[in-house]
Write an enzyme that holds these catalytic residues in place. Structure first.
Site, mmCIF file in Angstrom:
data_model
loop_
_atom_site.group_PDB
_atom_site.id
_atom_site.type_symbol
_atom_site.label_atom_id
_atom_site.label_comp_id
_atom_site.label_asym_id
_atom_site.label_seq_id
_atom_site.Cartn_x
_atom_site.Cartn_y
_atom_site.Cartn_z
ATOM 1 C CG HIS A 298 -1.737 -1.172 1.465
ATOM 2 N ND1 HIS A 298 -1.336 -2.231 2.269
ATOM 3 C CD2 HIS A 298 -2.953 -1.508 0.978
ATOM 4 C CE1 HIS A 298 -2.281 -3.151 2.277
ATOM 5 N NE2 HIS A 298 -3.279 -2.750 1.494
ATOM 6 C CG ASP B 281 -7.487 -2.852 3.766
ATOM 7 O OD1 ASP B 281 -6.862 -3.196 2.755
ATOM 8 O OD2 ASP B 281 -6.963 -2.780 4.895
#
Length: 836
Positions: free
Chosen positions: A733, A766
């Protein structure tokens, strides 16, 4: 140092006992009832090989395994190279690849006769490897040949039938003569300096040996030496202070000996003390005192009280262990460790265990191939999780600031920068060796093994492995707000992944009459691993299930660890119903991966396995994808979760801290990096203070305390330098707290997923923004994409050629086929051209 290796077939003989005193011996599989010291185990069979059984033998105390060439290839990379010898006929040496040569520690060479020139050449080919030579010749070679063989860097292997404790003859060699073949003496009397020591290596004295005395010591197992004045000296013959010989070794120069012995009586020295150099201090002295007190201590002594009161001894061991854990200085650690060792050794002596026994256990554990995870038992795990690396005191841990480490790109060296980019080493070969027995059990025993392993690892007793549709309403009972949240996330994720689906057919006419095409088809059967453990992850079920549904996969199998009652969390069951899962496997870990890869009586076999997981899951995925019997692929390698945040002067400290912590809470091995672009000290302090404050208010603070302590702040002088570091790191990420962040995305080359601007937390990706959260970690973003709809499809090419097209293309193809010497390929074209 090994000088020769006996190949024995009778391990309960006087000869075997003598051989065992002077080095390792070779025994044949299966192991005998009496296990010799550090045996070499010879496998004669050529197939099949049970690698798990080989590992079990090594764990049981086997020093090395000797395998035929084809079997050695199977274990290279699974078993450490220093534990493998390859068995070769002299004619097969040329068939040895570099992989084998570099993956073993030596060779057992079978040869009709001992050709020193040939063996010398082979020894040079196997650089840094031990060469052992087994000859079929009869009678056995002379000691002169043995010495010449050692000169080439090789050792002799002899069957026990050619060995004897008697004098050397034309058919048998005395083992002492073989053992001493390379020894030399620079003394006029021809004697050999001999160091005598205890089993634990503490010196007792210096004596001398002769060939005759060594021969008798090897044969009888008693300490026998050569007195320079009185001849053969059988230790303790008159004093009663006898010795049992444990081992006899030559030194590296083959000019002196070491005897390890168990000393009886008053001691080794003629002054009735343990050593000629005075009493042995330290642990041996403590052991002697404790043994004496165990037998003779008066009722009022403290040591006697410890021996008589096991509960008091247990309490003192635990108390001193705790004191050692709290020690802060070198002096404190030494003081507390001495106390702990005293009480621990008292416990051992009470059970008849000595220092030599402890050392043997340590040596055996060091040679084990399989390793335990090393986690603390439940009663100790809470305190161990709370303790950061910098402190051992529990109250101090709770008060210590939760801080990251810091580096500056402008001042560090190239090596230090490379270290910042490095992830923790994932010992995949060790993990694969650990999961292989689990995978093999499920593959061979199917549902029975799966249910047993689920009971063992997931602590759930079940009678069935899978849930099949239609799924009961009771299994999907959710509150309205959770169901609504899942529905909205499902809609967003499906919308984004539906846009990725490749439903078109690509057609290109590469030349007149030659049309090439490519079209997509779904992977028919997919297995989706949904982790359990420390968190419920219906989000992963969405991220994997939706693209599988959009791609049109015919079978979608969920696998997720069950709850203790054998049920599946209703959030995951609800997602299974939404995406049309054809089965939900109630299992986790390596056993779930194996069940999907091979199939069982009830678990459908799949063609590709997706999903994140712990080291066991990752290792199982890597194992099955390399097994051609499984015929299964995987999505990507996986490691611990990670985030890299780039922040400049516009960054909100609270936002940055929250983003860092959102990854740090995944686990103690999570990777968290902040790249600060020209941030002044007060701005960085504000971020760190927010990390500390927010972490303390969150439920998983114990995990974050450890993961943040291992995380790093990297100072960069410009946005370009920061992005260059990020591209080298290739994070799972990437979050960009930058002025005009959207304009900087074009500079990103390596990342799993990018989160642009202050109002784009990683949490949205997410759960519900639409992008997929199953992403490459551990730097694999350099070559892997995250999971997407195309991950669940494969592309097929086709071509259609007209007769006119073949007239033009055919001669080109035939010419190239002729060039490669493939006449049938050329013929397939020319036969058509002739028919036109």
């Amino acid at each position: 140092m090994t000088r020769f290796l006996p190949l024995v077939d009778e391990v309960e003989s006087e000869l075997f006992a003598a051989l065992n005193r002077i080095g390792p011996v070779i025994v044949s599989s299966p192991l005998p009832n009496v296990l010799p010291n550090h045996p070499y185990l010879l496998f004669h069979q050529t197939s099949p090989l049970d690698v798990d059984q080989v590992i079990a033998y090594l764990d049981a105390g086997v020093e090395k395994v000797i395998l035929p060439l084809n079997l050695a290839k199977e274990v290279i990379g699974i078993i450490p190279e220093d534990r493998i010898l390859v068995l070769l006929d002299v004619a097969n040496v040329s068939a040895v690849s570099d992989k084998v040569r570099n993956g073993v520690s030596g060779v057992l060479l079978k040869t009709p006769e001992i050709d020193l020139d040939m063996i010398s050449s082979i020894s040079k080919f196997f650089t840094n490897s031990a060469i052992h030579v087994l000859s079929d010749s009869s009678p056995p070679p002379s000691t002169f040949t043995v010495r010449a063989l050692l000169g080439t860097g090789a050792n002799l292997v002899l069957p026990s039938s050619q060995l004897t404790l008697s004098a050397t003859s034309s058919t048998q060699l005395n083992i002492a003569d073989l053992f001493l073949a390379p020894i030399t003496s620079d003394r006029p009397d021809g004697l050999f300096p001999t160091v005598v020591c205890t089993e634990s290596g503490h010196s007792l004295g210096l004596v001398y040996s002769s060939i005759e005395s060594v021969r008798e010591s090897i044969a009888t197992g008693k300490g026998v030496y050569q007195s320079r004045k009185h001849g053969l000296w059988r230790k303790g013959e008159t004093s009663g202070s006898t010795q049992d010989v444990v081992s006899i070794r030559l030194d590296c120069d083959a000019d002196s000996l070491e005897f390890k012995v168990v000393q009886h009586g008053s001691g080794f020295c003629h002054l009735a003390q343990q050593s000629c150099f005075g009493d042995v201090p330290g642990l041996p002295a403590l052991e002697n005192v404790l043994r004496s007190r165990f037998e003779t201590a008066s009722a009022g002594s403290y040591t006697k009280r410890l021996f008589d009161d096991p509960e008091l001894l247990r309490s003192k061991i635990m108390e001193e262990a705790d004191e050692l854990c709290r020690a802060q200085t070198k002096e404190e650690a030494a003081f507390e460790a001495a106390d702990l060792i005293y009480f621990a050794l008292t416990k051992c002596v009470s059970l008849g265990v000595g220092i030599a026994d402890i050392e043997k256990s340590l040596d055996k554990k060091a040679r084990r191939v399989t390793r335990r995870p090393g986690n603390a038992k439940p009663q100790w795990s809470t305190s161990s999780q709370k303790a950061p690396a910098s402190s051992s005191s529990a109250p101090a841990d709770a008060d210590a600031p939760i801080r990251m480490r810091s580096s500056d790109l402008s001042t560090i060296s190239r090596e230090e920068r490379a270290a910042l980019l490095r992830r923790p080493v994932l010992k995949s070969d060790e993990m694969i060796a650990k999961v292989k027995p689990i995978v093999s059990e499920v593959r061979q025993r199917g549902d029975t093994a799966l249910l047993e392993l689920t009971a063992k690892f997931d602590k759930a007793q079940m009678s069935s492995t899978c849930i099949f549709p239609p799924y009961s309403k009771s299994s999907m009972e959710l509150s309205a707000d959770i169901k609504d949240a899942i529905d909205k996330a499902y809609a967003n994720i499906k919308k984004f992944h539906a846009a990725q689906s490749d439903g078109s057919t690509l057609k290109v006419e590469t030349m007149p009459g030659v049309v090439c095409s490519r079209f997509a088809r779904p992977i028919a059967r997919v297995g989706l691993y949904i982790p359990g453990g420390t968190a419920i992850l219906p989000s992963t079920a969405l991220m994997l299930g939706i693209p599988a549904q959009v791609a049109g996969c015919k079978e979608i199998v969920f696998a997720t660890p069950p709850r203790p009652d054998g049920s599946i969390t209703p959030e995951v069951m609800y997602v299974a119903q939404l995406v049309g899962a054809s089965a939900v496997l109630k299992a986790g870990g390596a056993q779930a991966v194996a069940a999907m890869a091979y199939g069982t009586e009830t678990v459908p076999k799949v063609d590709k396995v997706f999903g994140p997981g712990n080291q066991w899951v990752t290792a199982a995925k890597m194992l099955v994808q390399n097994d051609t019997d499984a015929l299964v692929s995987i999505d990507m390698p996986a490691g611990p979760s990670e985030v890299l945040v780039i922040a400049d002067h516009t960054a909100n400290p609270a936002f940055v801290a929250a983003d860092l912590l959102s990854q740090a809470e995944h686990g103690v091995d999570s990777q968290v990096v902040l790249v600060a672009v020209n941030l002044p000290e007060d701005h960085l302090n504000a971020i760190e203070n927010e990390v500390d404050k927010q972490a303390r208010a969150l439920p998983r603070v114990d995990i974050m305390r450890q993961s943040v302590a291992k995380s790093i702040i990297v100072r960069a002088s410009s946005v370009e330098e920061a992005i260059a570091f990020s591209n080298d790191y290739a994070p799972e990420h990437l979050i960009m707290h930058l002025e005009d962040a959207g304009q900087q995305v074009k500079l990103i080359d390596n990342a799993g997923s990018v989160f642009v601007g202050p109002y784009t937390p990683e949490s949205c990706g997410d759960y519900a923004s639409g992008t997929n959260h199953t992403l490459p970690t551990n730097g694999y973003a350099r070559q892997f994409s995250g999971v997407n709809t195309l991950s669940f499809q494969k592309h097929i090419t086709s071509q259609e050629i007209t007769s006119d097209g073949l007239k033009v293309l055919g001669p080109v193809v035939a010419t190239l086929a002729d060039c490669e010497g493939l006449g049938a390929h050329a013929n397939a074209v020319r036969i058509r051209l002739r028919a036109m």
